[in-house]
Design a protein around this motif. Structure first.
Motif, PDB file in Angstrom:
ATOM      1  N   GLN A  41     -39.151 -26.872   6.473  1.00  0.00           N
ATOM      2  CA  GLN A  41     -39.615 -27.296   7.756  1.00  0.00           C
ATOM      3  C   GLN A  41     -39.630 -28.969   8.100  1.00  0.00           C
ATOM      4  O   GLN A  41     -39.729 -29.647   7.152  1.00  0.00           O
ATOM      5  CB  GLN A  41     -41.292 -27.113   7.890  1.00  0.00           C
ATOM      6  N   CYS A  42     -39.343 -29.450   9.138  1.00  0.00           N
ATOM      7  CA  CYS A  42     -39.172 -30.602   9.533  1.00  0.00           C
ATOM      8  C   CYS A  42     -40.638 -31.187   9.860  1.00  0.00           C
ATOM      9  O   CYS A  42     -41.311 -30.684  10.559  1.00  0.00           O
ATOM     10  CB  CYS A  42     -38.515 -30.967  10.650  1.00  0.00           C
ATOM     11  N   ILE A  43     -41.108 -32.163   8.842  1.00  0.00           N
ATOM     12  CA  ILE A  43     -42.297 -32.611   8.807  1.00  0.00           C
ATOM     13  C   ILE A  43     -42.276 -34.216   8.917  1.00  0.00           C
ATOM     14  O   ILE A  43     -41.663 -34.965   8.254  1.00  0.00           O
ATOM     15  CB  ILE A  43     -43.243 -32.403   7.766  1.00  0.00           C
ATOM     16  N   ASP A  44     -42.465 -34.622  10.305  1.00  0.00           N
ATOM     17  CA  ASP A  44     -42.417 -36.322  10.693  1.00  0.00           C
ATOM     18  C   ASP A  44     -41.150 -36.860  10.023  1.00  0.00           C
ATOM     19  O   ASP A  44     -41.284 -37.831   9.500  1.00  0.00           O
ATOM     20  CB  ASP A  44     -43.638 -36.798  10.122  1.00  0.00           C
ATOM     21  N   GLY A  45     -39.957 -36.366  10.395  1.00  0.00           N
ATOM     22  CA  GLY A  45     -38.688 -36.899   9.842  1.00  0.00           C
ATOM     23  C   GLY A  45     -38.115 -36.619   8.677  1.00  0.00           C
ATOM     24  O   GLY A  45     -37.077 -37.209   8.317  1.00  0.00           O
ATOM     25  N   THR A  46     -38.817 -35.788   7.774  1.00  0.00           N
ATOM     26  CA  THR A  46     -38.457 -35.131   6.545  1.00  0.00           C
ATOM     27  C   THR A  46     -38.429 -33.819   6.723  1.00  0.00           C
ATOM     28  O   THR A  46     -39.230 -33.245   6.827  1.00  0.00           O
ATOM     29  CB  THR A  46     -39.357 -35.821   5.538  1.00  0.00           C
ATOM     30  N   ILE A  47     -37.094 -33.368   6.010  1.00  0.00           N
ATOM     31  CA  ILE A  47     -37.084 -31.806   5.725  1.00  0.00           C
ATOM     32  C   ILE A  47     -36.629 -31.781   4.267  1.00  0.00           C
ATOM     33  O   ILE A  47     -35.666 -32.392   3.779  1.00  0.00           O
ATOM     34  CB  ILE A  47     -36.357 -31.173   6.704  1.00  0.00           C
ATOM     35  N   GLU A  48     -37.122 -31.048   3.269  1.00  0.00           N
ATOM     36  CA  GLU A  48     -36.734 -30.657   2.215  1.00  0.00           C
ATOM     37  C   GLU A  48     -35.884 -29.355   2.120  1.00  0.00           C
ATOM     38  O   GLU A  48     -36.162 -28.300   2.263  1.00  0.00           O
ATOM     39  CB  GLU A  48     -38.010 -30.545   1.239  1.00  0.00           C
ATOM     40  N   ILE A  49     -34.472 -29.609   1.789  1.00  0.00           N
ATOM     41  CA  ILE A  49     -33.611 -28.487   1.578  1.00  0.00           C
ATOM     42  C   ILE A  49     -34.082 -27.743   0.378  1.00  0.00           C
ATOM     43  O   ILE A  49     -33.983 -28.496  -0.535  1.00  0.00           O
ATOM     44  CB  ILE A  49     -32.237 -28.907   1.765  1.00  0.00           C
ATOM     45  N   PRO A  50     -34.097 -26.309   0.584  1.00  0.00           N
ATOM     46  CA  PRO A  50     -34.351 -25.617  -0.627  1.00  0.00           C
ATOM     47  C   PRO A  50     -33.420 -25.893  -1.904  1.00  0.00           C
ATOM     48  O   PRO A  50     -32.115 -25.822  -1.318  1.00  0.00           O
ATOM     49  CB  PRO A  50     -34.323 -23.984  -0.410  1.00  0.00           C
ATOM     50  N   LYS A  51     -33.843 -25.925  -3.013  1.00  0.00           N
ATOM     51  CA  LYS A  51     -32.820 -26.123  -4.212  1.00  0.00           C
ATOM     52  C   LYS A  51     -31.913 -25.085  -4.375  1.00  0.00           C
ATOM     53  O   LYS A  51     -30.982 -25.349  -4.852  1.00  0.00           O
ATOM     54  CB  LYS A  51     -33.633 -26.322  -5.330  1.00  0.00           C
ATOM     55  N   CYS A  52     -32.190 -23.899  -4.049  1.00  0.00           N
ATOM     56  CA  CYS A  52     -31.415 -22.648  -4.343  1.00  0.00           C
ATOM     57  C   CYS A  52     -30.180 -22.820  -3.326  1.00  0.00           C
ATOM     58  O   CYS A  52     -29.316 -21.866  -3.473  1.00  0.00           O
ATOM     59  CB  CYS A  52     -32.371 -21.517  -4.274  1.00  0.00           C
ATOM     60  N   PHE A  53     -30.514 -23.268  -2.564  1.00  0.00           N
ATOM     61  CA  PHE A  53     -29.209 -23.437  -1.241  1.00  0.00           C
ATOM     62  C   PHE A  53     -28.036 -24.246  -1.706  1.00  0.00           C
ATOM     63  O   PHE A  53     -28.350 -25.426  -2.361  1.00  0.00           O
ATOM     64  CB  PHE A  53     -29.828 -24.014   0.188  1.00  0.00           C
ATOM     65  N   LYS A  54     -26.968 -23.587  -1.756  1.00  0.00           N
ATOM     66  CA  LYS A  54     -25.404 -24.131  -2.244  1.00  0.00           C
ATOM     67  C   LYS A  54     -24.822 -24.295  -1.081  1.00  0.00           C
ATOM     68  O   LYS A  54     -24.542 -23.225  -0.086  1.00  0.00           O
ATOM     69  CB  LYS A  54     -24.901 -23.334  -3.225  1.00  0.00           C
ATOM     70  N   GLU A  55     -24.306 -25.338  -0.519  1.00  0.00           N
ATOM     71  CA  GLU A  55     -23.505 -25.615   0.470  1.00  0.00           C
ATOM     72  C   GLU A  55     -21.933 -25.557   0.134  1.00  0.00           C
ATOM     73  O   GLU A  55     -21.527 -26.141  -1.008  1.00  0.00           O
ATOM     74  CB  GLU A  55     -23.520 -27.090   1.101  1.00  0.00           C
ATOM     75  N   HIS A  56     -21.199 -24.718   0.619  1.00  0.00           N
ATOM     76  CA  HIS A  56     -19.693 -24.463   0.363  1.00  0.00           C
ATOM     77  C   HIS A  56     -18.985 -25.441   1.160  1.00  0.00           C
ATOM     78  O   HIS A  56     -19.235 -25.985   2.255  1.00  0.00           O
ATOM     79  CB  HIS A  56     -19.222 -23.150   0.892  1.00  0.00           C
ATOM     80  N   SER A  57     -18.070 -26.104   0.425  1.00  0.00           N
ATOM     81  CA  SER A  57     -17.076 -26.843   1.110  1.00  0.00           C
ATOM     82  C   SER A  57     -16.411 -26.041   2.218  1.00  0.00           C
ATOM     83  O   SER A  57     -15.919 -24.843   1.829  1.00  0.00           O
ATOM     84  CB  SER A  57     -16.153 -27.490  -0.108  1.00  0.00           C
ATOM     85  N   SER A  58     -15.796 -26.556   3.317  1.00  0.00           N
ATOM     86  CA  SER A  58     -15.307 -25.869   4.140  1.00  0.00           C
ATOM     87  C   SER A  58     -13.807 -25.261   3.723  1.00  0.00           C
ATOM     88  O   SER A  58     -13.330 -24.498   4.331  1.00  0.00           O
ATOM     89  CB  SER A  58     -15.005 -26.681   5.482  1.00  0.00           C
ATOM     90  N   PHE A  59     -13.418 -25.854   2.635  1.00  0.00           N
ATOM     91  CA  PHE A  59     -12.055 -25.210   2.232  1.00  0.00           C
ATOM     92  C   PHE A  59     -12.119 -24.028   1.288  1.00  0.00           C
ATOM     93  O   PHE A  59     -11.322 -23.551   0.984  1.00  0.00           O
ATOM     94  CB  PHE A  59     -11.366 -26.530   1.323  1.00  0.00           C
ATOM     95  N   ALA A  60     -13.459 -23.899   0.646  1.00  0.00           N
ATOM     96  CA  ALA A  60     -13.629 -22.658  -0.073  1.00  0.00           C
ATOM     97  C   ALA A  60     -13.915 -21.481   0.847  1.00  0.00           C
ATOM     98  O   ALA A  60     -15.016 -20.594   0.537  1.00  0.00           O
ATOM     99  CB  ALA A  60     -14.859 -23.123  -0.982  1.00  0.00           C
ATOM    100  N   PHE A  61     -12.787 -21.171   1.376  1.00  0.00           N
ATOM    101  CA  PHE A  61     -13.105 -19.922   2.117  1.00  0.00           C
ATOM    102  C   PHE A  61     -13.022 -18.576   1.602  1.00  0.00           C
ATOM    103  O   PHE A  61     -13.384 -17.590   2.088  1.00  0.00           O
ATOM    104  CB  PHE A  61     -11.781 -20.005   3.016  1.00  0.00           C
ATOM    105  N   TRP A  62     -12.780 -18.612   0.261  1.00  0.00           N
ATOM    106  CA  TRP A  62     -12.879 -17.435  -0.526  1.00  0.00           C
ATOM    107  C   TRP A  62     -14.225 -17.007  -1.047  1.00  0.00           C
ATOM    108  O   TRP A  62     -14.355 -15.821  -1.197  1.00  0.00           O
ATOM    109  CB  TRP A  62     -11.773 -17.455  -1.697  1.00  0.00           C
ATOM    110  N   LYS A  63     -14.841 -17.895  -0.882  1.00  0.00           N
ATOM    111  CA  LYS A  63     -16.357 -17.642  -1.135  1.00  0.00           C
ATOM    112  C   LYS A  63     -17.267 -17.030  -0.070  1.00  0.00           C
ATOM    113  O   LYS A  63     -17.176 -17.260   1.110  1.00  0.00           O
ATOM    114  CB  LYS A  63     -17.084 -18.954  -1.491  1.00  0.00           C
ATOM    115  N   THR A  64     -17.900 -15.934  -0.451  1.00  0.00           N
ATOM    116  CA  THR A  64     -18.788 -15.444   0.387  1.00  0.00           C
ATOM    117  C   THR A  64     -20.220 -16.122   0.788  1.00  0.00           C
ATOM    118  O   THR A  64     -20.902 -16.531  -0.433  1.00  0.00           O
ATOM    119  CB  THR A  64     -19.276 -13.947   0.041  1.00  0.00           C
ATOM    120  N   ASP A  65     -20.509 -16.293   2.054  1.00  0.00           N
ATOM    121  CA  ASP A  65     -21.513 -17.234   2.379  1.00  0.00           C
ATOM    122  C   ASP A  65     -22.871 -16.305   2.127  1.00  0.00           C
ATOM    123  O   ASP A  65     -22.829 -14.946   2.038  1.00  0.00           O
ATOM    124  CB  ASP A  65     -21.677 -17.425   3.969  1.00  0.00           C
ATOM    125  N   ALA A  66     -23.959 -16.977   1.391  1.00  0.00           N
ATOM    126  CA  ALA A  66     -25.057 -16.148   0.920  1.00  0.00           C
ATOM    127  C   ALA A  66     -25.719 -15.414   2.053  1.00  0.00           C
ATOM    128  O   ALA A  66     -26.435 -14.254   1.888  1.00  0.00           O
ATOM    129  CB  ALA A  66     -26.325 -17.082   0.403  1.00  0.00           C
TER     130      ALA A  66
END
Ligand SMILES: *[C@@H]1O[C@H](CO)[C@@H](O)[C@H](O)[C@H]1NC(C)=O
Ligand SMILES: *[C@@H]1O[C@H](CO)[C@@H](O)[C@H](O)[C@H]1NC(C)=O
Ligand SMILES: *[C@@H]1O[C@H](CO)[C@@H](O)[C@H](O)[C@H]1NC(C)=O
Ligand SMILES: *[C@@H]1O[C@H](CO)[C@@H](O)[C@H](O)[C@H]1NC(C)=O
Length: 349
Positions: free
Chosen positions: A314-339
């Motif tokens: 949640q965005c709280i007054d300018g700050t949002i904490e991205i969940p630690k379990c979330f892994k961002e894929h590079s846009s080149f890693a097309f073979w990986k299945t998004d969560a």
């Protein structure tokens, strides 16, 4: 036996023979009197029974003569109390009584909202009449209601001439800039007075202060009073935390103190998230950042079970904490299945 004694004895016998026996004191009869009352009577003497005041017999009085036998005849006289007229009903009240016979008392009481005009009690007299005129229960009235300072009557209609009956009400309202303390409604009570009056007091609120990154508008006046309003707004990209309009309350405070909260810039470049129940692309949906208070769910992978689950951010007054379990894929890693495309884990895991 010498002669004087003999003469005496003979005269005694002679007396008994002529006069017979004396009668005893007559039997007591309830509520009756005997005239004359003596402890013995010579034969031929008369007595009269009559009922005491307040009591009557069917046959009137009874006269008896003491007989030679010295035994009074049977007396069947009965003295019964007089009965006063029926007084068992009192409109809007009640009569308490055992009987209406002499010498009993009856008493009166009125229902709430009525008062006794007349006597509280009466006695059945010797003459069989009530000692007092019977009362009536008259309705209680309240005088016109007093109006508190800084108030005016808003609802009132007298029902008894200029007065009011029991349970009638009157409603007040305060003059502008004044707040009411107490109940706005008063009631005519059983004692003929009004229930407690409310109070109207002048109430001022301080001028509201401008929120950071925003503004507030309020009436251009010397002072702000009860029920005055102020409206808030925020500058671009800021969100109001609180209502846009606030009101001056009766305790001299504003109903709320809104503030302006910053929106969040997103560090994540590419993600599919849940927003309001729908899958959306984060970078498209929140191109201009997330507003304060907005909430999304990120998808994460459970590697062992090969399934996906979500965690909120949640965005709280300018700050949002991205969940630690979330892994961002590079846009080149097309073979990986998004969560977000992996089947969801069983809910109990
Ligand atoms: C009380 O009753 C009397 C007689 O019944 C009447 O004249 C009088 O006006 C009554 N008083 C009130 C206050 O109702
Ligand atoms: C009501 O009050 C007014 C003004 O005080 C008076 O003139 C009038 O006679 C009153 N009416 C009754 C029924 O008492
Ligand atoms: C005000 O008084 C009325 C009548 O007496 C009652 O019904 C009501 O509940 C009261 N209201 C409050 C807020 O006490
Ligand atoms: C009304 O009168 C009764 C009896 O005199 C009293 O006990 C009560 O306190 C009064 N109520 C008000 C609100 O004045």
């Amino acid at each position: 036996m010498n002669s004087p004694a003999l003469i005496f004895f003979a005269s005694f016998l002679c007396h008994v023979a002529i006069a017979g026996r004396t009668c005893p004191k007559p039997d007591d009869l309830p509520f009756a009197i005997v005239v004359p009352l003596k402890s013995f009577y010579d034969p031929g003497e008369q007595i009269t029974y009559s009922c005491r005041p307040g009591y009557v017999s069917r046959g009137g009085m009874r006269r008896f003569t003491c007989p030679l036998s010295g035994i009074w005849p049977m007396n069947t006289l009965k003295c019964l109390p007089r009965v006063c007229p029926f007084a068992g009903l009192l409109e809007n009240g009640a009569v308490r009584y055992t009987t209406f016979e002499y010498p009993n008392m009856i008493s009166f009481a009125c229902n709430p909202g009525f008062y006794l005009n007349g006597t509280r009690s009466a006695q059945c007299t010797e003459e069989g009449r009530w000692s007092q005129e019977l009362p009536v229960c008259a309705p209680v009235t309240c005088p016109p209601p007093p109006v508190p300072k800084f108030a005016k009557l808003s609802v009132f209609k007298p029902s008894a001439g200029n007065n009011s009956f029991y349970r009638d009400t009157a409603v007040f309202e305060c003059l502008p800039q004044h707040a009411m303390f107490g109940n706005d409604t008063i009631t005519c009570m059983a004692h003929g007075n009004w229930s407690e009056l409310p109070e109207c007091r002048e109430v001022k609120c301080p001028f509201p202060s401008r929120p950071d990154n925003g503004f507030v508008n309020y009436p251009a006046k010397q002072a702000l009073y009860y029920k005055d309003k102020a409206t808030y707004g925020c500058h671009d990209t800021f969100v109001l935390d609180g209502p846009t309009e606030v009101e001056c309350g009766k305790l001299g405070k504003w109903s709320a103190q809104p503030s302006c909260k910053a929106s969040c810039k997103l560090s994540v470049k590419k993600a599919t998230v849940l927003f309001q129940g729908e899958k959306v692309k984060l970078q498209e949906r929140f191109k201009n950042g997330m507003l304060h208070g907005e909430k999304v769910s990120f998808f994460c992978k459970n590697k062992e079970k090969k399934c996906s689950y979500t965690e909120d951010a949640q965005c709280i007054d300018g700050t949002i904490e991205i969940p630690k379990c979330f892994k961002e894929h590079s846009s080149f890693a097309f073979w990986k299945t998004d969560a977000s495309d992996v089947k969801p884990c069983e809910s109990d895991s």
